[in-house]
Design an enzyme around this catalytic site. Structure first.
Site, mmCIF file in Angstrom:
data_model
loop_
_atom_site.group_PDB
_atom_site.id
_atom_site.type_symbol
_atom_site.label_atom_id
_atom_site.label_comp_id
_atom_site.label_asym_id
_atom_site.label_seq_id
_atom_site.Cartn_x
_atom_site.Cartn_y
_atom_site.Cartn_z
ATOM 1 N N SER A 197 18.367 -16.872 -9.257
ATOM 2 C CA SER A 197 18.918 -17.310 -7.972
ATOM 3 C C SER A 197 18.136 -18.466 -7.358
ATOM 4 C CB SER A 197 18.950 -16.156 -6.979
ATOM 5 O OG SER A 197 19.394 -16.634 -5.734
ATOM 6 N N LYS A 228 29.009 -7.529 -4.342
ATOM 7 C CA LYS A 228 29.916 -8.196 -3.396
ATOM 8 C C LYS A 228 31.027 -7.285 -2.872
ATOM 9 C CE LYS A 228 29.412 -13.041 -4.652
ATOM 10 N NZ LYS A 228 30.071 -14.288 -5.002
ATOM 11 N N THR A 256 40.660 -10.726 -20.465
ATOM 12 C CA THR A 256 41.323 -9.442 -20.204
ATOM 13 C C THR A 256 42.476 -9.723 -19.241
ATOM 14 O OG1 THR A 256 39.086 -8.523 -20.285
ATOM 15 C CG2 THR A 256 40.835 -7.034 -19.557
#
Ligand code: ATR
Length: 274
Positions: free
Chosen positions: A19, A68, A153
């Site tokens: 990060s 999240k 997917t």
């Protein structure tokens, strides 16, 4: 001498090794003489996060993978964008009330601000994770007519497509659609350090197509290198990364921090060290 009472902010996620958010936010904090510090909270679970934020009096948090969505039930308030996306990347602790926001939308759109985009041409979004939905939502906001989601997917793409009008789930890498797109956005992990490159050829795409890779480590992914080679307009993931951070900072401090070329090169240097 009176000691300063620094308020703490940070990024919540797991893993957080790569990060860049602390470098960026601490740069702005220092620049604006704010008595704060931004750090990493790499947590294996967030079961007690609400109590932790309130007890420690954290000013705010950014939230990243894998929290999240999971963070939402720990918050007191969420805004309209967050409700739609069911994903939060920014928490503001407003006098004990935890507010959730999603600044990925503003961040993504910042990258398109200076680009001429044909909104009547279909947009292709590669991937169907949380970032892909933020991109779909953003493109809807600016009036892009049709969006095709292509994901390894397919069922995940269908799940997002069902929520929005004129958003369609397509097979992974449909070259005919790719070659006629106005915009191609990569939201998959492909191209990121440690992952293979995105298996997309830009040789036959429309000359006006805009290429947007939201991957920012490295800044020059294979997709971006190919776009340069084909002389196509392109946006790197650094735009979205900086844009979402700028918007979070604004929520916490009511200050819109600068995006100088010095700061951008500092971030690029740090990414290279990863
Ligand atoms: P984010 O929240 O950042 O979008 P994510 O939800 O983990 O992250 O989504 C990662 C995306 O990259 C997914 O669309 C994933 O495809 P699947 O849904 O099929 O898993 C895609 N992705 C990751 N590795 C991939 C690979 N090797 N090939 C193709 N797609 C890949």
């Amino acid at each position: 001498m009176k000691s300063k009472q620094y308020k703490v902010l940070g990024i919540l996620g797991n893993p957080l090794k790569q990060s860049m958010s602390p470098v960026l936010h601490n740069y702005w904090i220092k620049k604006h003489n704010l008595e704060n510090y931004y750090c990493k909270f790499q947590l294996a679970n967030i079961d007690n996060i609400k109590t932790a934020i309130k007890t420690l009096g954290l000013k705010g948090l950014n939230v990243t993978i894998p929290y999240k969505k999971k963070i939402i039930r720990h918050l007191d308030k969420t805004d309209k964008t967050t409700e739609m996306l069911q994903a939060v990347n920014t928490i503001n602790n407003k006098e004990g009330v935890l507010e959730g926001y999603n600044t990925d939308v503003t961040g993504f759109l910042l990258g398109l601000k200076k680009i001429k985009l044909d909104k009547n041409k279909p947009a292709i979004v590669l991937g169907a994770g949380g970032s892909a939905e933020a991109v779909v939502y953003s493109l809807r906001l600016i009036g892009v007519k049709e969006i095709y989601l292509m994901n390894r997917t397919k069922s995940k793409a269908s799940k997002i497509a069902r929520k929005y009008q004129k958003v369609y789930a397509e097979n992974w890498i449909n070259n005919e659609l790719i070659n006629n797109a106005g915009l191609i956005v990569n939201t998959t992990s492909l191209g990121m350090i440690g992952y293979p490159a995105l298996p997309v050829s830009l040789k036959k795409v429309n000359r006006e197509t805009v290429i947007y890779d939201i991957v920012y480590n490295p800044v020059e992914t294979k997709l971006i290198k190919d776009a340069k080679k084909q002389k196509l307009k392109y946006v790197t993931g650094l735009s979205m990364f900086l844009g979402q951070a700028q918007e979070s900072f604004k929520i916490w401090f009511n200050i819109k921090p600068e995006l100088s070329s010095y700061l951008i090169s500092k971030i690029k240097k740090n990414i290279k060290k990863l």
